[in-house]
Design an enzyme around this catalytic site. Structure first.
Site, PDB file in Angstrom:
ATOM      1  CD  GLU A 181      36.025  25.722  43.959  1.00 55.44           C
ATOM      2  OE1 GLU A 181      36.205  26.243  42.827  1.00 55.44           O
ATOM      3  OE2 GLU A 181      35.848  26.395  44.985  1.00 55.44           O
TER       4      GLU A 181
ATOM      5  CB  ALA B 202      63.560  50.321  37.393  1.00 56.68           C
TER       6      ALA B 202
ATOM      7  NE  ARG C 100      58.608  44.876  24.465  1.00 57.46           N
ATOM      8  CZ  ARG C 100      58.263  45.907  25.235  1.00 57.46           C
ATOM      9  NH1 ARG C 100      57.004  46.228  25.402  1.00 57.46           N
ATOM     10  NH2 ARG C 100      59.190  46.624  25.845  1.00 57.46           N
TER      11      ARG C 100
HETATM   12  C1  AOF Z   1      34.968  29.495  43.363  1.00 54.47           C
HETATM   13  N1  AOF Z   1      36.022  29.054  42.612  1.00 54.47           N
HETATM   14  O1  AOF Z   1      37.644  29.394  41.120  1.00 54.47           O
HETATM   15  C2  AOF Z   1      36.401  31.240  41.816  1.00 54.47           C
HETATM   16  C3  AOF Z   1      35.348  31.712  42.659  1.00 54.47           C
HETATM   17  O2  AOF Z   1      30.870  35.376  37.894  1.00 54.47           O
HETATM   18  P1  AOF Z   1      30.960  33.992  38.475  1.00 54.47           P
HETATM   19  O3  AOF Z   1      29.672  33.253  38.474  1.00 54.47           O
HETATM   20  O4  AOF Z   1      32.113  33.211  37.908  1.00 54.47           O
HETATM   21  O5  AOF Z   1      31.276  34.163  40.035  1.00 54.47           O
HETATM   22  C4  AOF Z   1      32.284  34.990  40.463  1.00 54.47           C
HETATM   23  C5  AOF Z   1      32.433  34.861  41.954  1.00 54.47           C
HETATM   24  O6  AOF Z   1      32.781  33.512  42.289  1.00 54.47           O
HETATM   25  C6  AOF Z   1      33.580  35.702  42.491  1.00 54.47           C
HETATM   26  O7  AOF Z   1      33.177  36.995  42.795  1.00 54.47           O
HETATM   27  C7  AOF Z   1      33.955  34.919  43.731  1.00 54.47           C
HETATM   28  O8  AOF Z   1      33.036  35.193  44.768  1.00 54.47           O
HETATM   29  C8  AOF Z   1      33.775  33.486  43.281  1.00 54.47           C
HETATM   30  N2  AOF Z   1      35.031  33.000  42.685  1.00 54.47           N
HETATM   31  N3  AOF Z   1      34.694  30.811  43.420  1.00 54.47           N
HETATM   32  O9  AOF Z   1      34.264  28.695  44.000  1.00 54.47           O
HETATM   33  C9  AOF Z   1      36.728  29.872  41.830  1.00 54.47           C
HETATM   34  N4  AOF Z   1      37.098  32.097  41.010  1.00 54.47           N
HETATM   35 ZN    ZN Z   2      32.619  28.336  42.142  1.00 59.38          ZN
END
Ligand code: AOF
Ligand code: ZN
Length: 372
Positions: free
Chosen positions: A59, A161, A214
């Site tokens: 986001e 495979a 690779r």
């Molecule tokens: C989102 N957008 O692109 C992702 C999310 O360690 P932090 O603070 O980065 O938080 C990790 C947590 O955030 C992860 O466990 C999941 O709940 C959320 N991931 N959330 O809004 C994202 N990758």
């Molecule tokens: Zn987030």
């Protein structure tokens, strides 16, 4: 309420999310597309996906591209926006602050820090929320993250495979090359989209593999290499040990053993991970997977051999199979791709559902998921 375009834009968000697979663990790979009406037509004004290492979140990336155009727009997110304070503030708050009018989410975030709070925050601020658009696809994409949250183990994909008749080597052990170049390249792509690759000690000893990606341009995407090696049989001169400082190598082993040998591995940069044995004295695969997940792996690719595949299969720990099949027939005196499972009744055999089938030159790749 979902609208006619919602599926199309969510699919776009899912395609962006896919770019993060193998790069973002232990975080999920998320995609975000920001859309607004321009001259009566929906226009994409910002796109983003979770960046390497798991931050920034999708986001933040998309909002950064949309800038002021986010005001009044719709944001499509393949996972519920987070509600917790990480290195930066919650994504739900960032969407509110940017003036986004509507958020369409594929699936809620099982992380207890979020778990519905992201959507609730948005609604409390007057943002319209539509949930469960392409939910199944989003769960499939982030199955690794979901499994680490619900079962504290990674998604396990078995790569095989084999010949047309399911043999992975001839009777004298020759296995190079059963499948052709296109299939092998595709196998390298699979490596790039996983957080770790695992092989059994017999495969590591006999094949002396590098287990790196690779493919041109994707050399930096080699995941952690893991050897399940209860008795530390892996030679210190193997390719894996020799370049353990360049691309990490973890050896899962039974506790105890020769201290000097353990130290020799550690001196080469190999990380030894003790895994308790099960009742049969062999390594408990469930415990092994928990240890791997504890170190941040959400997607594990198992590349053989036959016995490791069988022990995971017997423990019902294989979630997916990527089966490369060549048109060659090796026959019953060759080595089977999966060792004995002790299945007596066909009704008790593990069953997988075919999800995709593609041609790779004269070979094929069938992608299966465990039928629940
Ligand atoms: C989102 N957008 O692109 C992702 C999310 O360690 P932090 O603070 O980065 O938080 C990790 C947590 O955030 C992860 O466990 C999941 O709940 C959320 N991931 N959330 O809004 C994202 N990758
Ligand atoms: Zn987030």
């Amino acid at each position: 309420m979902s609208r006619p375009d919602d599926t199309q834009f969510m699919k776009m968000a899912l395609m962006l999310a896919e770019r993060g697979l193998g790069q973002v663990a232990p975080n999920p790979a998320v995609g975000c597309v920001i859309v607004r009406e321009v001259g009566g037509m929906p226009r994409v004004v910002g796109r983003g996906w979770t960046q390497d290492g798991g931050r920034p979140h999708a986001e933040t990336e998309a909002l950064g591209r949309a800038c002021a155009l986010a005001r009044g727009a719709t944001a499509y997110v393949s996972l519920e926006p987070c509600a917790h304070q990480g290195k930066t503030g919650p994504c739900a708050q960032a969407l509110i602050d940017a003036g986004v009018a509507r958020v369409v989410g594929a699936v809620s975030d099982p992380n207890p820090l979020v778990a519905g709070r992201g959507f609730a925050m948005l609604e409390a601020a007057g943002v319209a929320v539509t949930e469960n658009v392409c939910g199944d696809e989003a769960r499939h994409l982030n199955a690794g993250f979901f499994l680490t949250m619900s079962e504290e183990r990674p998604l396990v994909t078995l790569k095989i495979a084999s010949s047309l008749d399911g043999r992975s080597a001839t009777h004298d052990g020759q296995s190079q090359w059963i499948t052709g170049e296109r299939a092998r390249n595709r196998g390298h792509l699979l490596r790039a989209t996983h957080d770790a690759i695992m092989v059994g000690s017999a495969t590591a000893v006999v094949d002396d593999p590098q287990l790196t990606c690779r493919l041109p341009g994707l050399g930096g995407r080699s995941p952690v290499r893991i050897v399940a090696d209860g008795r530390l049989r892996l030679p210190l001169t193997s390719k894996l040990v020799r370049d353990a400082r360049k691309t990490p190598v973890w050896v899962l082993t039974l506790p105890g053993g020769d201290d000097a040998r353990r130290k020799a591995f550690e001196d080469c940069g190999v990380i030894l991970i003790d895994v308790a044995p099960g009742d049969d004295g062999l390594m408990n695969m469930r415990a092994a997977l928990e240890k791997i997940a504890g170190r941040g792996v959400t997607r594990l690719l198992v590349e053989g051999g036959a016995r490791l595949a069988a022990s995971l299969m017997r423990s019902r720990l294989v979630d997916r199979i990527e089966w490369f099949q060549s048109p060659k027939v090796i026959g019953g005196d060759g080595y089977p791709a999966i060792a004995g499972l002790g299945v007596k009744h066909v009704d008790n055999a593990p069953v997988f559902a075919l999800r995709e089938l593609i041609s790779l030159g004269e070979d094929s790749l069938a992608s299966y998921v465990l039928r629940s």
